[in-house]
Motif scaffolding. Structure first.
Motif, short mmCIF file in Angstrom:
data_model
loop_
_atom_site.label_atom_id
_atom_site.label_comp_id
_atom_site.label_asym_id
_atom_site.label_seq_id
_atom_site.Cartn_x
_atom_site.Cartn_y
_atom_site.Cartn_z
N SER A 26 -65.84 124.85 9.12
CA SER A 26 -66.22 123.83 8.15
C SER A 26 -65.03 122.92 7.87
O SER A 26 -63.88 123.37 7.87
N ALA A 28 -65.08 120.97 5.07
CA ALA A 28 -65.44 120.56 3.71
C ALA A 28 -64.31 120.73 2.71
O ALA A 28 -64.45 120.39 1.54
N GLY A 215 -68.17 117.65 6.16
CA GLY A 215 -67.70 119.01 6.45
C GLY A 215 -68.61 119.76 7.40
O GLY A 215 -68.21 120.74 8.02
N GLY A 216 -69.85 119.31 7.51
CA GLY A 216 -70.81 119.99 8.39
C GLY A 216 -71.35 119.02 9.42
O GLY A 216 -70.62 118.46 10.23
N GLY A 263 -71.31 121.16 4.97
CA GLY A 263 -70.36 122.10 5.54
C GLY A 263 -70.34 123.46 4.88
O GLY A 263 -69.33 124.18 4.98
N ARG A 265 -70.72 127.08 4.87
CA ARG A 265 -70.77 128.05 5.95
C ARG A 265 -70.77 129.50 5.46
O ARG A 265 -71.24 130.39 6.15
N ASP A 269 -67.96 129.66 0.09
CA ASP A 269 -68.15 128.22 -0.11
C ASP A 269 -69.11 127.95 -1.25
O ASP A 269 -68.89 127.04 -2.07
#
Length: 349
Positions: A26, A28, A215-216, A263, A265, A269
């Motif tokens: 990620s 993020a 982030g993703g 993001g 994951r 997170d």
């Protein structure tokens, strides 16, 4: 054999490219945020309650499946499985952009399966910021949606070979918010929102925002892969990470309900995003990856383990409830401290 509609073809390509570029890593910025453990948590795992309210409905978990797809045969399969999994977990699920349905009503089944498989659940419709209020209500009505997402995707459109070139959206958003019969969530598509954006949205009556940071899934990357004339992957340099977007939201967290995605994951997170002010946390790429690479039953097992880990992390920081997560001590690395200083943002402590 007639050529497939270009908009439907784009939906198919998005699914393929999202999986092609998926990574467990990620971007993020959650690695730049630390939560401190509580050596005296004074709780039992059995006491931990993951339930929360998503807008006006109680949900079992502080997570939701964010906008992914719709409009194609492949979309029908994934929306079927997403809604089945959302029903089992008792979490919200969103459709992908319903613009294709508004133009081609024959694609409605790829969206209506969301409600068919989750009749009592929290289902979210999704439209672009350029549709009018009547079209937005039409999307809501098709899936009997509990809420409506309006997605903001200027950078994606700029990278898209057939993308829009006009972005006068605020007045339209204001009209939709004041007209549709359900709450409206305005969301980015993975490039983040600044405090300036939140200010503009707040002024036109928006109460719910998904900051959807970088982030993703990277739509600058995806659309550049589809664009055979220009490589516009550099557009993602303008983006704000999910963590940066959450920092940007701090001045508005008492005025608006903030959702976070982009993001996500790991269970850590999710917990960090909630600690930073998110009411709930959305996932798209992670769940789509598991459904594409594995099976629905294997994806169910993955999320069962994911939920167990949420509880373990909450125990480690001494949080019995979602509200308690927001009390955990938090530390930011020097890059985020510098970012906040330059953006005149007061960090939580």
């Amino acid at each position: 054999m007639p050529k497939q509609d270009a908009q439907i073809q784009r939906k198919v390509e998005h699914l393929f490219l999202a999986e092609k570029y998926f990574t467990d890593e990620s971007f993020a910025d959650f690695d730049s945020v630390r939560l401190l453990h509580n050596a005296l948590p004074e709780l039992s795992l059995k006491q931990i309650d993951l339930s929360t309210h998503f807008i006006n409905q109680k949900m079992a978990l502080p997570i939701y499946f964010n906008a992914i797809t719709g409009g194609s045969k492949q979309s029908t399969r994934f929306n079927t499985e997403l809604s089945q999994l959302a029903h089992k977990l008792n979490i919200p699920v969103s459709s992908g952009s319903m613009g294709v349905y508004l133009r081609l009503p024959e694609t409605q089944d790829s969206f209506s399966v969301l409600r068919e498989n989750d009749p009592e659940g929290f289902v979210i419709a999704n439209v672009s910021a350029k549709v009018n209020a009547q079209q937005a209500q039409q999307a809501v009505d098709l899936i009997k949606a509990n809420a409506l997402q309006i997605h903001l995707n200027a950078l994606q459109e700029l990278a898209m070979p057939e993308g829009d070139q006009e972005f006068m959206w605020l007045d339209n958003i204001k009209q939709i918010v004041s007209s549709v019969t359900v709450p409206v969530i305005v969301k980015e598509v993975g490039f983040g929102l600044s405090k300036d954006n939140l200010s503009d949205l707040y002024k036109v009556g928006v109460k719910y925002v998904d900051i959807s940071g970088f982030g993703g899934t990277d739509f600058a990357q995806i659309e550049s892969a589809r664009n055979h004339e220009l490589n516009l992957t550099y557009l993602d340099q303008f983006s704000l990470s999910t963590v940066e977007s959450l920092l940007e939201s701090i001045p508005y967290q008492n005025k608006m309900t903030i959702f976070a995605s982009g993001g996500i994951r790991t269970p850590m997170d999710v917990i960090k995003a909630i600690r930073m002010g998110a009411s709930a946390v959305g996932m798209s790429g992670l769940v789509l990856h598991h459904l594409q690479k594995y099976s629905l039953s294997e994806t169910e097992i993955f999320f069962e383990e994911f939920i167990k880990q949420l509880k373990l992390i909450m125990a480690a920081i001494g949080a019995k409830s979602i509200a308690d997560i927001k009390k955990a001590p938090i530390v930011f690395d020097e890059n985020l401290v510098n970012y906040a200083k330059q953006r005149n943002i007061i960090l939580p402590s």
